[in-house]
Design a protein around this motif. Structure first.
Motif, PDB file in Angstrom:
ATOM      1  N   PRO A 317      33.714  26.656  46.721  1.00  0.00           N
ATOM      2  CA  PRO A 317      33.614  27.262  48.064  1.00  0.00           C
ATOM      3  C   PRO A 317      34.572  28.446  48.238  1.00  0.00           C
ATOM      4  O   PRO A 317      34.221  29.440  48.884  1.00  0.00           O
ATOM      5  CB  PRO A 317      33.978  26.106  49.005  1.00  0.00           C
ATOM      6  CG  PRO A 317      33.659  24.879  48.232  1.00  0.00           C
ATOM      7  CD  PRO A 317      33.961  25.208  46.809  1.00  0.00           C
ATOM      8  N   ALA A 318      35.773  28.349  47.666  1.00  0.00           N
ATOM      9  CA  ALA A 318      36.738  29.446  47.789  1.00  0.00           C
ATOM     10  C   ALA A 318      36.236  30.700  47.083  1.00  0.00           C
ATOM     11  O   ALA A 318      36.403  31.822  47.593  1.00  0.00           O
ATOM     12  CB  ALA A 318      38.093  29.023  47.226  1.00  0.00           C
ATOM     13  N   VAL A 319      35.636  30.533  45.925  1.00  0.00           N
ATOM     14  CA  VAL A 319      35.088  31.678  45.193  1.00  0.00           C
ATOM     15  C   VAL A 319      33.950  32.314  45.990  1.00  0.00           C
ATOM     16  O   VAL A 319      33.862  33.558  46.088  1.00  0.00           O
ATOM     17  CB  VAL A 319      34.616  31.257  43.792  1.00  0.00           C
ATOM     18  CG1 VAL A 319      33.831  32.379  43.116  1.00  0.00           C
ATOM     19  CG2 VAL A 319      35.806  30.860  42.933  1.00  0.00           C
ATOM     20  N   VAL A 320      33.097  31.500  46.580  1.00  0.00           N
ATOM     21  CA  VAL A 320      31.973  32.022  47.371  1.00  0.00           C
ATOM     22  C   VAL A 320      32.473  32.834  48.560  1.00  0.00           C
ATOM     23  O   VAL A 320      32.061  33.986  48.783  1.00  0.00           O
ATOM     24  CB  VAL A 320      31.070  30.861  47.843  1.00  0.00           C
ATOM     25  CG1 VAL A 320      30.042  31.371  48.855  1.00  0.00           C
ATOM     26  CG2 VAL A 320      30.373  30.219  46.650  1.00  0.00           C
ATOM     27  N   VAL A 389      43.224  32.799  43.570  1.00  0.00           N
ATOM     28  CA  VAL A 389      42.207  33.330  42.666  1.00  0.00           C
ATOM     29  C   VAL A 389      42.035  34.834  42.847  1.00  0.00           C
ATOM     30  O   VAL A 389      42.042  35.603  41.879  1.00  0.00           O
ATOM     31  CB  VAL A 389      40.858  32.598  42.877  1.00  0.00           C
ATOM     32  CG1 VAL A 389      39.746  33.305  42.099  1.00  0.00           C
ATOM     33  CG2 VAL A 389      40.973  31.149  42.431  1.00  0.00           C
ATOM     34  N   PHE A 390      41.920  35.268  44.090  1.00  0.00           N
ATOM     35  CA  PHE A 390      41.606  36.682  44.300  1.00  0.00           C
ATOM     36  C   PHE A 390      42.839  37.582  44.208  1.00  0.00           C
ATOM     37  O   PHE A 390      42.704  38.773  43.971  1.00  0.00           O
ATOM     38  CB  PHE A 390      40.857  36.855  45.618  1.00  0.00           C
ATOM     39  CG  PHE A 390      39.427  36.430  45.506  1.00  0.00           C
ATOM     40  CD1 PHE A 390      38.452  37.324  45.094  1.00  0.00           C
ATOM     41  CD2 PHE A 390      39.055  35.115  45.738  1.00  0.00           C
ATOM     42  CE1 PHE A 390      37.135  36.921  44.948  1.00  0.00           C
ATOM     43  CE2 PHE A 390      37.744  34.696  45.599  1.00  0.00           C
ATOM     44  CZ  PHE A 390      36.774  35.606  45.194  1.00  0.00           C
ATOM     45  N   THR A 391      44.016  37.029  44.351  1.00  0.00           N
ATOM     46  CA  THR A 391      45.212  37.805  44.036  1.00  0.00           C
ATOM     47  C   THR A 391      45.298  38.046  42.542  1.00  0.00           C
ATOM     48  O   THR A 391      45.678  39.148  42.098  1.00  0.00           O
ATOM     49  CB  THR A 391      46.477  37.085  44.533  1.00  0.00           C
ATOM     50  OG1 THR A 391      46.393  36.892  45.945  1.00  0.00           O
ATOM     51  CG2 THR A 391      47.729  37.910  44.224  1.00  0.00           C
ATOM     52  N   LEU A 392      44.933  37.035  41.743  1.00  0.00           N
ATOM     53  CA  LEU A 392      44.884  37.203  40.289  1.00  0.00           C
ATOM     54  C   LEU A 392      43.868  38.258  39.874  1.00  0.00           C
ATOM     55  O   LEU A 392      44.059  38.975  38.888  1.00  0.00           O
ATOM     56  CB  LEU A 392      44.540  35.864  39.628  1.00  0.00           C
ATOM     57  CG  LEU A 392      45.652  34.822  39.571  1.00  0.00           C
ATOM     58  CD1 LEU A 392      45.101  33.475  39.112  1.00  0.00           C
ATOM     59  CD2 LEU A 392      46.778  35.275  38.644  1.00  0.00           C
TER      60      LEU A 392
END
Length: 523
Positions: A317-320, A389-392
């Motif tokens: 869900p976080a990736v979506v 995840v998205f900071t990476l």
């Protein structure tokens, strides 16, 4: 002795000196590891927040076994940390640098936030199962705020044109306040017995609170700053404490007046940082130290609150939601906000990718838990995973993206802080200039810079070796220059360097193809 023994039971024994020693041991160890981790972050290009979050997870329930599960305390300490982070951001921001970016950043922090909330809310409602519109919009509001600490830490290493840096810095300072108000309103509306106000009532209340907080912050910053300037104590340390106390006072007064404390704190700090206060190097250093301490404490605390077992279930869900935010919501908010101000599509593409999330969304994810909004326990875990995840993904790619979009500043100029030199007494500044690969400063002799009176190139560092330049020494790609200038000549020196970097040694003698900005543009 007998009387003392009788009095002992009256003394509380919940926290003993031994407990204090253990707490100090853990706290000091965490701080030392965090300080050492900055070097790793600088080499990798990642914001330090990821390392600090990792430390919190490592010493938490899945690591050393320290248990912490109090969202209310996390929210309270998070707000306290954000005040110090905003104080650092405001005090260390040059008004002349961000002045051209204030209106674009304000639009991006208000209209852009609403667009982002709407797009993410629609995406969450359509892509995640069993979500109501209210919870979907609440999730969109929580993840819509960029983080000042993350943005500042990354932008220091990316040689961007000043107006892009200014927009990102100003946006990250401005957008916390409206987002906090929006998250609280949506969370309270979804809680049992919550007020069901019309949307226009919420908007009017938010505008009033933001305006009230802005007035309180600016007035307190100006009035108390002028008073402190005229009655400054001889101790720079004591004066620094006083300046930071004014920022905290602005937050408290604004919050108790039911206006926005965060916008009051940031604008108060911005005002104080541009009043030319005495002992400013000490004030700046003290604010940065407290800002670092707040970041470390906040991110470690958030890591402690997270549970790896729960986080695993929120990866997909976080990736979506992160993809909706990164590829749809953020670009839409930037396009609708920035197109009016002459930003090119390349610049807008970079602004879209550079909207880093950090501690603010994770702290705001605790609001539904403390307010009592039902069926929102999972939001904290989803937002935590999304931020990591998205900071990476985003942070390490920013320098490369800037180069691909051809928006790198080839004569990147930054202020240097020399704590051992009484620059205030000399009314002087020191600048560092990096000559990029495409800069037309290459091949220009020092005397051809025609710097204004009061400014001079005092050192050139080339291939790791420094030398004091003579007038006929020629600058090369990759050189780093130290320019010493009086405060009055600083802006003209920067404009001259930028002009020659873009148009060559004849800049000023003929019409520049890309005239340098008129404002003082050190980042």
């Amino acid at each position: 002795m007998h009387a003392l023994q009788e009095a002992q039971p009256l003394v509380g024994s919940g926290f003993t000196p031994t407990d204090l020693a253990r707490a100090l041991l853990i706290g000091a160890a965490v701080l030392l590891v965090s300080v050492a981790a900055v070097r790793l972050a600088n080499r990798s290009g990642l914001p330090t927040l990821l390392i600090y979050l990792g430390i919190g997870v490592a010493i938490g329930e899945a690591g050393l076994g320290i248990t912490f599960s109090d969202p209310t305390l996390t929210q309270v300490l998070g707000y306290a940390a954000l005040i110090l982070i905003l104080a650092e951001g405001g005090i260390t921001t040059n008004w002349q640098t961000i002045k051209p970016a204030v209106l674009p950043a304000a639009i991006l922090s208000t209209l852009g936030v609403l667009v982002s909330v709407g797009v993410v809310g629609v995406g969450a409602y359509l892509l995640l199962p069993n979500l109501s519109w209210q919870v979907s919009l609440l999730l969109g509001a929580i993840v819509s705020s960029t983080d000042a600490a993350a943005v500042f830490s990354v932008l220091r290493r990316v040689p961007l044109p000043p107006r892009l840096t200014s927009v990102l810095e100003a946006e990250s300072g401005f957008n916390d306040a409206p987002v906090v108000l929006l998250v609280i309103a949506l969370a309270q509306a979804g809680a049992p017995g919550g007020a069901d106000n019309a949307w226009w009532v919420v908007v009017v209340e938010a505008v009033i609170e933001l305006a009230g907080g802005a007035v309180i912050g600016l007035v307190l910053g100006y009035v108390l700053g002028r008073l402190m300037k005229s009655a400054a104590p001889g101790s720079s340390g004591l004066f620094s404490i006083g300046v930071l106390s004014v920022v905290v006072l602005a937050y408290a007064v604004a919050d108790l007046a039911h206006t926005s404390g965060f916008i009051a704190a940031y604008l108060c700090a911005l005002m104080l940082g541009n009043l030319h206060l005495p002992h400013f190097s000490a004030v700046r250093g003290f604010a940065q130290a407290l800002g670092w301490l707040a970041q470390i404490g906040l991110f470690v605390l958030l890591g402690l609150l997270a549970s790896p077992v729960r986080l695993i279930h929120q990866i997909w869900p976080a990736v979506v939601i992160g993809l909706v935010l990164l590829l749809l919501a953020r670009p839409a908010s930037v396009l609708l906000s920035m197109s009016w101000f002459g930003f090119s599509l390349r610049e807008q593409a970079f602004l879209s990718w550079a909207g880093l999330r950090g501690a603010v969304p994770v702290v705001l994810a605790t609001v539904p838990l403390t307010v009592g909004t039902p069926h929102t326990e999972w939001i904290f875990d989803l937002v935590f995973v999304l931020v990591v995840v998205f900071t990476l993904v985003q942070a390490p790619t920013l320098p490369r993206l800037a180069a691909l979009l051809h928006i790198v500043d080839e004569s990147h100029t930054v202020d240097l802080e020399l704590e051992a030199t009484p620059l205030e007494e000399l009314n002087a500044d020191v600048l560092q200039v990096r000559i990029g690969d495409a800069s037309r400063l290459h091949g220009v002799a020092v005397h051809e810079l025609r710097l204004p009176e009061g400014a001079n190139v005092t050192l050139v560092v080339r291939e790791g070796k420094g030398f004091v330049p003579q007038n006929r020494d020629v600058m090369r790609h990759g050189d780093r220059l130290l320019v010493v200038t009086t405060a009055g000549a600083r802006g003209a020196a920067i404009r001259r360097i930028r002009s020659i970097s873009k148009a060559g040694r004849l800049a000023g003698w003929r019409r520049d193809p890309q005239p340098a900005p008129d404002d003082d543009q050190a980042s």
